[in-house]
Design a protein around this motif. Sequence first.
Motif, short mmCIF file in Angstrom:
data_model
loop_
_atom_site.label_atom_id
_atom_site.label_comp_id
_atom_site.label_asym_id
_atom_site.label_seq_id
_atom_site.Cartn_x
_atom_site.Cartn_y
_atom_site.Cartn_z
N VAL A 23 0.86 -1.17 0.00
CA VAL A 23 0.00 0.00 0.00
C VAL A 23 0.90 1.23 0.00
O VAL A 23 1.85 1.31 0.79
N ALA A 24 0.60 2.17 -0.89
CA ALA A 24 1.27 3.48 -0.91
C ALA A 24 0.18 4.52 -0.65
O ALA A 24 -0.75 4.65 -1.43
N THR A 25 0.30 5.22 0.46
CA THR A 25 -0.76 6.15 0.87
C THR A 25 -0.18 7.47 1.35
O THR A 25 0.97 7.56 1.75
N PHE A 26 -1.00 8.47 1.29
CA PHE A 26 -0.68 9.73 1.97
C PHE A 26 -1.54 9.77 3.22
O PHE A 26 -2.44 8.94 3.40
N THR A 27 -1.24 10.69 4.10
CA THR A 27 -2.05 10.86 5.31
C THR A 27 -2.91 12.10 5.13
O THR A 27 -2.40 13.17 4.78
N TYR A 28 -4.20 11.92 5.33
CA TYR A 28 -5.11 13.06 5.24
C TYR A 28 -5.48 13.47 6.65
O TYR A 28 -5.97 12.64 7.43
N SER A 29 -5.23 14.70 7.00
CA SER A 29 -5.48 15.21 8.33
C SER A 29 -4.69 14.37 9.33
O SER A 29 -3.49 14.51 9.44
N ASP A 30 -5.36 13.43 10.00
CA ASP A 30 -4.63 12.62 10.97
C ASP A 30 -4.85 11.13 10.74
O ASP A 30 -4.79 10.33 11.68
N GLY A 31 -5.10 10.72 9.50
CA GLY A 31 -5.30 9.30 9.28
C GLY A 31 -5.46 8.92 7.82
O GLY A 31 -4.98 9.60 6.92
N VAL A 32 -6.14 7.82 7.60
CA VAL A 32 -6.33 7.24 6.28
C VAL A 32 -7.14 8.20 5.41
O VAL A 32 -8.18 8.70 5.85
N PRO A 33 -6.68 8.47 4.19
CA PRO A 33 -7.44 9.38 3.32
C PRO A 33 -8.77 8.78 2.88
O PRO A 33 -8.94 7.56 2.85
N ASP A 34 -9.69 9.65 2.53
CA ASP A 34 -11.03 9.21 2.10
C ASP A 34 -10.97 8.18 0.98
O ASP A 34 -11.75 7.23 0.96
N GLU A 35 -10.04 8.37 0.04
CA GLU A 35 -9.92 7.45 -1.10
C GLU A 35 -9.70 6.01 -0.64
O GLU A 35 -10.10 5.07 -1.32
N PHE A 36 -9.02 5.84 0.48
CA PHE A 36 -8.68 4.51 0.97
C PHE A 36 -9.66 3.97 2.01
O PHE A 36 -9.52 2.85 2.47
N GLU A 37 -10.64 4.76 2.43
CA GLU A 37 -11.50 4.38 3.55
C GLU A 37 -12.17 3.02 3.38
O GLU A 37 -12.08 2.16 4.26
N ASP A 38 -12.86 2.79 2.26
CA ASP A 38 -13.53 1.51 2.04
C ASP A 38 -12.53 0.36 1.96
O ASP A 38 -12.74 -0.71 2.54
N PHE A 39 -11.45 0.56 1.22
CA PHE A 39 -10.41 -0.45 1.08
C PHE A 39 -9.83 -0.81 2.45
O PHE A 39 -9.67 -1.98 2.79
N PHE A 40 -9.56 0.21 3.25
CA PHE A 40 -9.01 0.04 4.60
C PHE A 40 -9.97 -0.77 5.47
O PHE A 40 -9.56 -1.72 6.15
N ASP A 41 -11.25 -0.41 5.45
CA ASP A 41 -12.25 -1.14 6.24
C ASP A 41 -12.38 -2.59 5.78
O ASP A 41 -12.49 -3.50 6.60
#
Length: 146
Positions: free
Chosen positions: A54-72
């Motif tokens: 996984v290559a991600t950026f941090t949005y605010s203080d956590g997982v970015p919206d784009e990754f939310e469903d994938f993360f869950d």
Amino acid sequence: MAIAKLVYASQGGNTEEVAEIVERALEENGLEVEKEEVDDVDIDFFEDGDLFIVATFTYSDGVPDEFEDFFDDLKEQDFSNKIFGVVGSGDTSYDHFGQAIDEFEEVFLEIGGIKGADSVKVELAPEDDDVEALEKFAKEIASKVQ
């Protein structure tokens, strides 16, 4: 030939560049790489393969919206004995530099994954030392599946 699955999200292009560096380095280390933007796939993208990144950026203080469903959805998987790695970009001016990277690593470990290399956090756009760290990451993680 071993297959690496690499999924990424990028807002300003920095994490996409990180993903491209890792992709090139994995290929140089003898792996076939399937790289996709998270908006174009779901968790089934990780169904097969020998290595998962996984290559991600941090949005605010956590997982970015784009990754939310994938993360869950990742939280519901069984990654027993599967090798993973996490890389990404962040900004040290925020309180939680690279927090999403840490959160993904934590979930992979909780679902039984094996960390193939230490995670790499890049400050904004990758510079020479970051490229070197990402290439080292790719070499180390690739060695786990060969």
